[in-house]
Design a protein around this motif. Structure first.
Motif, PDB file in Angstrom:
ATOM      1  N   PRO A   5       0.815  -1.214   0.000  1.00 49.24           N
ATOM      2  CA  PRO A   5       0.000   0.000   0.000  1.00 49.24           C
ATOM      3  C   PRO A   5       0.849   1.264   0.000  1.00 49.24           C
ATOM      4  O   PRO A   5       1.924   1.306   0.596  1.00 49.24           O
ATOM      5  CB  PRO A   5      -0.804  -0.126   1.305  1.00 49.24           C
ATOM      6  CG  PRO A   5       0.032  -0.989   2.197  1.00 49.24           C
ATOM      7  CD  PRO A   5       0.726  -1.956   1.275  1.00 49.24           C
ATOM      8  N   CYS A   9      -5.471   3.595   5.369  1.00 45.31           N
ATOM      9  CA  CYS A   9      -6.661   4.367   5.736  1.00 45.31           C
ATOM     10  C   CYS A   9      -7.316   3.653   6.913  1.00 45.31           C
ATOM     11  O   CYS A   9      -7.864   2.556   6.758  1.00 45.31           O
ATOM     12  CB  CYS A   9      -7.620   4.482   4.561  1.00 45.31           C
ATOM     13  SG  CYS A   9      -6.917   5.379   3.147  1.00 45.31           S
ATOM     14  N   LEU A  44     -13.019   4.976   4.293  1.00 45.82           N
ATOM     15  CA  LEU A  44     -13.304   4.412   2.968  1.00 45.82           C
ATOM     16  C   LEU A  44     -13.468   5.512   1.928  1.00 45.82           C
ATOM     17  O   LEU A  44     -12.980   5.381   0.789  1.00 45.82           O
ATOM     18  CB  LEU A  44     -14.546   3.532   3.024  1.00 45.82           C
ATOM     19  CG  LEU A  44     -15.007   2.895   1.703  1.00 45.82           C
ATOM     20  CD1 LEU A  44     -13.860   2.211   0.984  1.00 45.82           C
ATOM     21  CD2 LEU A  44     -16.142   1.917   1.951  1.00 45.82           C
ATOM     22  N   ALA A  47     -10.068   6.553   1.050  1.00 40.99           N
ATOM     23  CA  ALA A  47      -9.403   5.519   0.256  1.00 40.99           C
ATOM     24  C   ALA A  47      -9.895   5.514  -1.186  1.00 40.99           C
ATOM     25  O   ALA A  47      -9.095   5.390  -2.131  1.00 40.99           O
ATOM     26  CB  ALA A  47      -9.621   4.156   0.897  1.00 40.99           C
ATOM     27  N   MET A  48     -11.204   5.632  -1.388  1.00 40.73           N
ATOM     28  CA  MET A  48     -11.748   5.647  -2.747  1.00 40.73           C
ATOM     29  C   MET A  48     -11.220   6.840  -3.530  1.00 40.73           C
ATOM     30  O   MET A  48     -10.889   6.732  -4.719  1.00 40.73           O
ATOM     31  CB  MET A  48     -13.276   5.637  -2.710  1.00 40.73           C
ATOM     32  CG  MET A  48     -13.875   4.320  -2.248  1.00 40.73           C
ATOM     33  SD  MET A  48     -15.683   4.192  -2.452  1.00 40.73           S
ATOM     34  CE  MET A  48     -16.263   5.421  -1.261  1.00 40.73           C
ATOM     35  N   ARG A  51      -7.582   6.326  -4.451  1.00 41.42           N
ATOM     36  CA  ARG A  51      -7.463   5.397  -5.578  1.00 41.42           C
ATOM     37  C   ARG A  51      -7.708   6.140  -6.893  1.00 41.42           C
ATOM     38  O   ARG A  51      -7.020   5.899  -7.890  1.00 41.42           O
ATOM     39  CB  ARG A  51      -8.461   4.250  -5.410  1.00 41.42           C
ATOM     40  CG  ARG A  51      -8.287   3.140  -6.426  1.00 41.42           C
ATOM     41  CD  ARG A  51      -7.012   2.361  -6.181  1.00 41.42           C
ATOM     42  NE  ARG A  51      -6.799   1.362  -7.234  1.00 41.42           N
ATOM     43  CZ  ARG A  51      -5.657   1.170  -7.837  1.00 41.42           C
ATOM     44  NH1 ARG A  51      -4.602   1.911  -7.536  1.00 41.42           N
ATOM     45  NH2 ARG A  51      -5.525   0.245  -8.764  1.00 41.42           N
ATOM     46  N   ASN A  56      -2.452   3.592  -4.037  1.00 40.08           N
ATOM     47  CA  ASN A  56      -2.841   2.227  -3.720  1.00 40.08           C
ATOM     48  C   ASN A  56      -3.093   2.126  -2.210  1.00 40.08           C
ATOM     49  O   ASN A  56      -2.190   1.766  -1.443  1.00 40.08           O
ATOM     50  CB  ASN A  56      -1.734   1.255  -4.157  1.00 40.08           C
ATOM     51  CG  ASN A  56      -2.119  -0.196  -3.971  1.00 40.08           C
ATOM     52  OD1 ASN A  56      -3.288  -0.550  -4.071  1.00 40.08           O
ATOM     53  ND2 ASN A  56      -1.137  -1.030  -3.692  1.00 40.08           N
ATOM     54  N   LEU A  59      -7.064  -0.607   3.639  1.00 42.22           N
ATOM     55  CA  LEU A  59      -8.016  -0.257   4.693  1.00 42.22           C
ATOM     56  C   LEU A  59      -7.732  -1.044   5.969  1.00 42.22           C
ATOM     57  O   LEU A  59      -7.525  -2.254   5.926  1.00 42.22           O
ATOM     58  CB  LEU A  59      -9.441  -0.548   4.224  1.00 42.22           C
ATOM     59  CG  LEU A  59      -9.949   0.291   3.054  1.00 42.22           C
ATOM     60  CD1 LEU A  59     -11.147  -0.373   2.405  1.00 42.22           C
ATOM     61  CD2 LEU A  59     -10.299   1.699   3.529  1.00 42.22           C
ATOM     62  N   CYS A  76     -15.655  -2.717  -2.152  1.00 44.05           N
ATOM     63  CA  CYS A  76     -14.349  -2.085  -1.970  1.00 44.05           C
ATOM     64  C   CYS A  76     -13.330  -2.674  -2.944  1.00 44.05           C
ATOM     65  O   CYS A  76     -12.553  -1.942  -3.571  1.00 44.05           O
ATOM     66  CB  CYS A  76     -13.862  -2.279  -0.536  1.00 44.05           C
ATOM     67  SG  CYS A  76     -14.813  -1.397   0.715  1.00 44.05           S
ATOM     68  N   ARG A  79     -13.516  -1.526  -6.399  1.00 46.66           N
ATOM     69  CA  ARG A  79     -12.984  -0.179  -6.570  1.00 46.66           C
ATOM     70  C   ARG A  79     -11.467  -0.144  -6.455  1.00 46.66           C
ATOM     71  O   ARG A  79     -10.860   0.923  -6.384  1.00 46.66           O
ATOM     72  CB  ARG A  79     -13.637   0.765  -5.557  1.00 46.66           C
ATOM     73  CG  ARG A  79     -15.088   1.093  -5.895  1.00 46.66           C
ATOM     74  CD  ARG A  79     -15.832   1.644  -4.687  1.00 46.66           C
ATOM     75  NE  ARG A  79     -17.149   2.159  -5.051  1.00 46.66           N
ATOM     76  CZ  ARG A  79     -18.222   1.387  -5.283  1.00 46.66           C
ATOM     77  NH1 ARG A  79     -18.124   0.064  -5.207  1.00 46.66           N
ATOM     78  NH2 ARG A  79     -19.384   1.939  -5.594  1.00 46.66           N
ATOM     79  N   LEU A  81      -9.487  -1.350  -3.973  1.00 45.43           N
ATOM     80  CA  LEU A  81      -8.940  -1.114  -2.637  1.00 45.43           C
ATOM     81  C   LEU A  81      -8.462  -2.411  -2.005  1.00 45.43           C
ATOM     82  O   LEU A  81      -9.036  -3.481  -2.226  1.00 45.43           O
ATOM     83  CB  LEU A  81     -10.007  -0.469  -1.744  1.00 45.43           C
ATOM     84  CG  LEU A  81     -10.653   0.799  -2.305  1.00 45.43           C
ATOM     85  CD1 LEU A  81     -11.705   1.318  -1.336  1.00 45.43           C
ATOM     86  CD2 LEU A  81      -9.608   1.873  -2.574  1.00 45.43           C
ATOM     87  N   THR A  83      -8.340  -4.834   0.940  1.00 46.54           N
ATOM     88  CA  THR A  83      -9.215  -5.101   2.086  1.00 46.54           C
ATOM     89  C   THR A  83      -8.712  -6.229   2.977  1.00 46.54           C
ATOM     90  O   THR A  83      -9.342  -6.539   3.991  1.00 46.54           O
ATOM     91  CB  THR A  83     -10.625  -5.478   1.597  1.00 46.54           C
ATOM     92  OG1 THR A  83     -10.546  -6.712   0.858  1.00 46.54           O
ATOM     93  CG2 THR A  83     -11.212  -4.395   0.705  1.00 46.54           C
TER      94      THR A  83
END
Length: 294
Positions: A5, A9, A44, A47-48, A51, A56, A59, A76, A79, A81, A83
């Motif tokens: 990452p 987040c 989130l 994070a979105m 992205r 990168n 979460l 997620c 999108r 992310l 996880t």
């Protein structure tokens, strides 16, 4: 997308249920409109947005091992992310947030982040085991939906002592949870004018005054927004202030998160103070005007 990452987040990952009306509303109004359910929560949302800006993010949060949680995790991942570091609870339901918005602003909102609070420091397990480098030296976006005890722990934790902490209160009702970062002199605080006033126990006429007061109370760095009025970034003796571009506001929930994400992304790209703030204000303006996809 790589396995490493660019930024962590940490905070709320939940479902946003938003009711929007295209006319003004007041308490007790019963109006036609649209109701949507989207992945949300401060961590989130950030994070979105990160992205979308080419980073990168991973979460760290708590999501129930229920149908709502499975669907949220899938959303997620769709999108882009990461996880795999999220704590999945067998006993706690997936959190949610509900808001009503109208053309005259946010009418009311309720954030049910009780599962995140109940999970406590279990969400930080990846920082203590081999899942992440120790100590973590990268960027961290952190939200105030965590408990005061956990935020105090994070503010002083050796696990994050070398991290670039970026902290947001989540809402004015949770602004005082950021007090440990004032006391520890850690992190960049992203607050609006009301939240700055709550932290400093006074009222401010503008973002410059508020940012200066936060520094005086111990903040290492402060970013203060004020809706369509000037925004200020302050650190040491350096203060940068700009006015957001004027736009027609069509949505509110997530605007502050988009601003914060855009500012973090701009600085991680190496932009200077003026350019980074300009990029963040432009991104937030696009978002509230409805031009940015969620």
């Amino acid at each position: 997308m790589t396995d490493t990452p660019d930024i962590l987040c940490i905070g709320s990952v939940l479902w946003d249920v938003i009711g929007r009306c295209d006319t003004p509303m007041r308490q007790g109004s019963d109006m036609p409109g649209r109701i949507t359910r989207l992945p949300g929560g401060v961590a989130l949302n950030i994070a979105m947005a990160l992205r979308r800006f080419g980073l990168n993010p991973a979460l760290l949060s708590a999501v129930g091992r229920d149908t709502q949680g499975d669907t949220l995790i899938a959303a997620c991942e769709a999108r882009g992310l990461m996880t795999h570091l999220i704590y999945r609870s067998d006993d706690l339901p997936t959190d949610q947030y509900m808001a009503v918005e109208a053309t005259n602003g946010l009418i009311a909102a309720i954030a049910d982040a009780h599962s995140l609070e109940a999970a406590g420091d279990k969400i930080l397990l990846p920082l203590r085991d081999s899942a992440l480098p120790q100590p973590f030296t990268g960027a961290v976006a952190l939200d105030g939906n965590l408990t005061v005890d956990l935020l105090s722990q994070i503010a002083r934790s050796p696990l994050l002592a070398q991290a670039d902490l970026r902290v947001a209160p989540a809402s004015p009702g949770k602004a005082l949870r950021l007090a440990p970062f004032l006391q520890a002199g850690r992190g960049t605080l992203y607050v609006n004018l009301e939240e700055a006033g709550l932290l400093c126990q006074t009222e401010f006429s503008g973002s410059e005054e508020a940012a200066a007061a936060l520094l005086a109370r111990g903040a290492a760095r402060a970013v203060v927004t004020d809706g369509g009025k000037p925004t200020t970034v302050a650190q040491g003796q350096i203060m940068t202030t700009q006015t957001p571009p004027p736009v027609a506001v069509t949505r509110i929930t997530g605007a502050g998160d988009t601003f914060m994400a855009a500012h973090v992304a701009a600085e991680l790209r190496g932009l200077g103070a003026d350019d980074a703030l300009d990029a963040a204000l432009s991104a937030a303006a696009l978002y509230v005007s409805g031009e940015t996809k969620i």
